[in-house]
Motif scaffolding. Structure first.
Motif, mmCIF file in Angstrom:
data_model
loop_
_atom_site.group_PDB
_atom_site.id
_atom_site.type_symbol
_atom_site.label_atom_id
_atom_site.label_comp_id
_atom_site.label_asym_id
_atom_site.label_seq_id
_atom_site.Cartn_x
_atom_site.Cartn_y
_atom_site.Cartn_z
ATOM 1 N N GLY A 3 23.195 -7.217 -8.689
ATOM 2 C CA GLY A 3 23.424 -8.602 -9.112
ATOM 3 C C GLY A 3 22.564 -9.577 -8.329
ATOM 4 O O GLY A 3 22.985 -10.721 -8.080
ATOM 5 N N ASP A 4 21.372 -9.144 -7.934
ATOM 6 C CA ASP A 4 20.478 -9.990 -7.137
ATOM 7 C C ASP A 4 19.392 -10.654 -7.978
ATOM 8 O O ASP A 4 18.409 -11.151 -7.448
ATOM 9 C CB ASP A 4 19.828 -9.163 -6.027
ATOM 10 N N GLY A 5 19.606 -10.641 -9.299
ATOM 11 C CA GLY A 5 18.646 -11.269 -10.196
ATOM 12 C C GLY A 5 17.628 -10.321 -10.781
ATOM 13 O O GLY A 5 16.822 -10.727 -11.615
ATOM 14 N N GLY A 21 26.131 -6.164 -5.783
ATOM 15 C CA GLY A 21 26.580 -6.752 -7.030
ATOM 16 C C GLY A 21 26.556 -8.279 -6.936
ATOM 17 O O GLY A 21 26.091 -8.862 -5.946
ATOM 18 N N CYS A 22 27.064 -8.950 -7.967
ATOM 19 C CA CYS A 22 27.127 -10.412 -7.950
ATOM 20 C C CYS A 22 28.070 -10.867 -6.831
ATOM 21 O O CYS A 22 29.040 -10.179 -6.479
ATOM 22 C CB CYS A 22 27.616 -10.931 -9.293
ATOM 23 N N ALA A 23 27.780 -12.037 -6.258
ATOM 24 C CA ALA A 23 28.581 -12.548 -5.138
ATOM 25 C C ALA A 23 30.031 -12.754 -5.568
ATOM 26 O O ALA A 23 30.329 -13.105 -6.719
ATOM 27 C CB ALA A 23 27.976 -13.850 -4.647
ATOM 28 N N VAL A 39 34.299 -14.057 -1.310
ATOM 29 C CA VAL A 39 34.346 -13.814 0.139
ATOM 30 C C VAL A 39 32.983 -13.401 0.689
ATOM 31 O O VAL A 39 32.585 -13.836 1.776
ATOM 32 C CB VAL A 39 35.391 -12.726 0.467
ATOM 33 N N THR A 40 32.258 -12.554 -0.065
ATOM 34 C CA THR A 40 31.004 -11.978 0.444
ATOM 35 C C THR A 40 29.878 -12.209 -0.559
ATOM 36 O O THR A 40 30.079 -12.739 -1.658
ATOM 37 C CB THR A 40 31.155 -10.466 0.691
ATOM 38 N N SER A 41 28.706 -11.733 -0.167
ATOM 39 C CA SER A 41 27.511 -11.872 -1.012
ATOM 40 C C SER A 41 27.392 -10.744 -2.027
ATOM 41 O O SER A 41 26.311 -10.496 -2.549
ATOM 42 C CB SER A 41 26.264 -11.915 -0.134
#
Length: 814
Positions: free
Chosen positions: A667-669, A685-687, A690-692
């Motif tokens: 999910g980083d583009g 994965g996508c953020a 809570v986390t990235s």
């Protein structure tokens, strides 16, 4: 560092292996009976058809290739190491042999023979035979008698009774000494007369003599007398054309303290073209991951090829682990090598041109990681016709008894060639009689045998053999059990009259459940715009076929051919060459990794370059390196020789097949836009709130039979509920799914639910079924995708209360 580590731990591994060898119980072997050949003695072949070296080189290009993933030592480095010392050998022919950098020599009852190395391109050997004809003191004969030849270190001695002839050997010289232990009974001039026999012309040369030829020759330095006190005297010598006479003056003899030594020195001198050429290298896996061996042909002259075998660990030579299979003056060529795990030996077979008559098949075994060799042994003589094109398969298991199987072509007549085999014990001794795989009146040739019988149960351990039928351009095969029993007599593999098929190569069997008896054969279809075909066999039945050239995306219209293949029990690696149109001097080499899964041939890695010029490359021999404890080990050894290259150099290298899993759908583009611009960290994965982004990482082994595969999720909300799930397909780019992307698609099933601890969760945990079991992976393997769905209820992105990790794509192998 790797070599040091290997040498330190291998004794422990091999000791453990040896202690457990007896636990793998095999049934009583069904040894082949000794059967007479059903054919009468063959009529003499016309000159040039019996398969001497010249005939072979005209029919088959040299076995050649380059490496795709890591190159081993160069020819120059290997030869420098091999020839930096003197080698002494007693191969079993009744003579003692020595090998230096610039010569080889043999010693026997009739004396010594010094064979200078005049460059690999010299048309033949030019030996110089030296024997002590007579000796006298004060005109009275000194009785001579041959007693024995002995060696110690780099010295070889011929005992003549009253005189001891000792050769002191260095890499570039051989010093011949005659030792007189006591003063002769009759005083006077001490005379030695040596017979010199050679087609090289003997002439005076300064204080010594030279034997000259078109390509160089031998220099015999001036002789020196040395007594026990170290007093020296340069001696006069003379020649009458066929003999060399050395006189020690009476005064020196009378004043000398015995023992007395007389020593001429022999050295090689060359004109041009000096240099070793190696060719026809073959490789075999060993008893430890990353360990393999190569057998190289080393061209001494155009009528004499020697063979050297060397252990390598991930491509680096293992110190002290190699020796000459042969360096006699008989030409041993086309070496083939295989491994036996029960006795930890390598066996090299070769076609041998005897001093007279047709070619034969010989072999020699060596203990791995050592220079300890067993005697040379005859596999098949030429009584029934010339034999050539040998190949050999091994047995990597620790079970006993175990064997090698050698195969070859028998040249019965110009129109009739047969395929025969012979079972050999781990030291190269023949067991039982000749196995007649194909003994009809057809014209069959170029047999190839799988590198091993595999590591599954004895019921399924079989060698696969394939050959071409020249008269109809068909491919045939046979299968032989580990004990020499023919389970599948000759059968057709590719026999359509619509196609011309050549040069087949069979793989070792696959190992996993549902794979017993499955193997692959690769062959060349066509002669001009030819392609590589691969055919999956179950026993003797074809269950799948594909045009590998098309699957690979090879250059359309370019000829692909001369394949080689092996299996690590889970996948196959095929090597092949590709001719470059318009350039007769360039044929590039490539390899592909294939898998058989869900009833189809799958390419896992295509068209990996091995050798891409500027010289032609044909055969690239390939050997998997698995052992009973490391099924599916992804390392393959490669061996090749660039063809037509000046001073062509046999090479070895390594290929690592691609991993069985990879991450995707981040999910980083890179795989689609996250639902509300909540792009995650690279690879995650996508953020989430809570986390990235949640991260899914695979580990372990994804073999159906040996499943240690695990999925580790991290970077999740601290104690969230998560679901591991599996898909049969993959969506790329991913589609919006809650606050994340869904990429595992097709038929989706749940693998298991977990509660994260500190943002981490793993499947399987203690007591959980294996992933392959929960995912109902077919026994024959499959490709599946995995993701983790996890709850993320905090107001964050969309109205959904969940998110997903990145995906994992897995190749489940047999």
């Amino acid at each position: 560092m790797r070599n040091a580590l290997l040498l330190s731990i291998l004794p422990l591994v091999l000791t453990a292996a040896a202690s457990g060898a007896g636990t793998d119980v095999r049934p009583a072997p069904r040894l082949p009976p000794f059967l007479p050949d059903v054919k009468p003695a063959p009529a003499p072949l016309e000159p040039g058809t019996a398969a001497p070296a010249a005939h072979l080189s005209a029919v088959v290009p040299a076995r050649d290739g380059h490496t795709g993933r890591g190159q081993g030592p160069s020819q120059e480095a290997l030869i420098d190491a091999w020839l930096s010392r003197v080698w002494i050998d007693e191969p079993g022919d009744g003579r003692t042999w020595a090998r230096g950098r610039t010569y080889k020599a043999s010693f026997g009852a009739e004396g010594a023979t010094y064979i200078p190395f005049l460059g690999s391109e010299a048309p033949r050997n030019f030996p110089v035979s030296v024997s002590l004809l007579e000796a006298s003191s004060g005109g009275a004969p000194i009785p001579l008698g041959f007693r024995a030849v002995s060696s110690s270190g780099t010295r070889v001695a011929i005992d003549h009774g009253a005189i001891r002839e000792v050769w002191h050997l260095e890499p570039d010289s051989a010093e011949q000494t005659f030792e007189f232990a006591t003063r002769p009974a009759v005083e006077g001039v001490l005379t030695l007369r040596l017979a010199i026999t050679s087609e090289l012309a003997l002439r005076p040369d300064g204080s010594g003599f030279a034997l000259d030829g078109e390509h160089g020759g031998v220099r015999i330095g001036g002789a020196t007398a040395i007594d026990a006190d170290g007093r020296r005297l340069e001696l006069a010598a003379r020649t009458d054309g066929a003999a060399l006479t050395i006189d020690v003056p009476a005064a020196f003899v009378a004043s000398a303290r015995f023992p007395l030594v007389v020593d001429p020195l022999y050295t090689t001198h060359t004109l041009d073209g000096f240099g070793y050429r190696t060719a026809n290298v073959d490789v075999a896996g060993g008893g430890f991951p990353g360990l393999f061996a190569a057998s190289y042909g080393v061209v001494y002259s155009q009528s004499d090829t020697d063979i050297y075998t060397q252990d390598l660990f991930y491509g680096a030579p293992v110190p002290g682990a190699g020796d000459w299979v042969d360096f006699t003056t008989l030409s041993w060529y086309d070496p083939q090598i295989a491994y036996n795990g029960d006795r930890d030996t390598y066996l090299t077979t070769a076609t041998v041109q005897p001093s007279s008559g047709n070619t034969e098949i010989w072999c020699r075994a060596r203990r791995t990681q050592t220079a300890n060799e067993f005697p040379q042994r005859l596999v098949q003589n030429n009584a029934g016709g010339a034999v050539a094109f040998s190949d050999v398969g091994g047995d990597p298991t620790l079970a006993s008894p175990s064997y090698f199987l050698a195969v070859w072509t028998r040249f019965y007549s110009t129109a009739d060639q047969d395929i025969h085999a012979q079972l050999l014990d781990p030291f190269g001794v023949r067991v039982g009689g000749v196995i007649y795989l194909e003994n009809s009146g057809a014209h069959d040739s170029f047999p190839r045998i799988s590198k091993s019988v595999g590591v599954s149960s004895p019921l399924y351990q079989q060698w696969n053999i394939a050959w071409q039928r020249d008269s109809s351009a068909d491919v045939l095969g046979a299968r032989v059990a580990w004990d020499g029993f023919v389970t599948h007599p000759a059968f057709g593999i590719a026999t359509s009259f619509l196609f011309d098929d050549f040069l087949p190569a069979p793989s070792t069997n696959l190992d996993g459940p549902g794979a017993s008896g499955i193997w692959m054969v690769a062959f060349q279809r066509g002669t001009t715009a030819s392609d590589i075909f691969v055919q999956v066999m179950h026993g003797s039945t074809t269950i799948g076929q594909a045009n590998l050239s098309n699957l690979n995306g090879d250059v359309a219209g370019w000829a692909q051919g001369v394949p080689r293949i092996d299996s690590n029990g889970r996948r196959f690696v095929v090597t092949y060459n590709e001719a470059v149109p318009g350039n007769p001097y360039q044929s590039n080499a490539y390899l592909s990794t294939l898998a058989w899964a869900e009833g189809a041939i799958r390419v896992d890695e295509a068209r990996v370059p091995i050798e891409t010029g500027p010289w032609s490359t044909y055969w690239v021999d390939v050997a998997g390196g698995r052992t009973p404890s490391t099924p599916g080990f992804g390392f393959y050894a490669l061996g090749w020789t660039p063809f037509l290259q000046p001073n062509s150099a046999a090479m070895c290298g390594a290929y690592y097949e691609p991993g069985t899993y990879e991450t995707f759908c981040a999910g980083d583009g890179t795989h689609g836009a996250c639902p509300c611009g909540n792009t995650g960290a690279p690879g995650a994965g996508c953020a989430n709130s809570v986390t990235s982004g949640g991260v899914l990482v695979p580990s372990g082994v994804s073999f159906v039979e040996y499943d240690s595969f695990a999925l580790d999720a991290s970077n999740l909300p601290s104690s969230t509920t998560c679901l591991f799930y599996q898909g049969t397909g993959a969506s790329a780019p991913g589609t919006a799914f809650g606050d994340g992307l869904r990429c595992a698609s097709g038929v989706v099933i749940r693998i298991g639910s977990k509660t994260a601890s500190g943002g981490n969760a793993t499947y399987p945990g203690p007591g959980d079924p294996a992933v392959s079991v929960r995912g109902s992976i077919p026994a024959g393997g499959a490709q599946r995708t995995y993701q983790v769905w996890y709850r993320n209820a905090a107001p964050f992105c969309t109205a959904a209360t969940f998110n997903t990790t990145n995906g994992v794509r897995v190749r489940w192998l047999l």
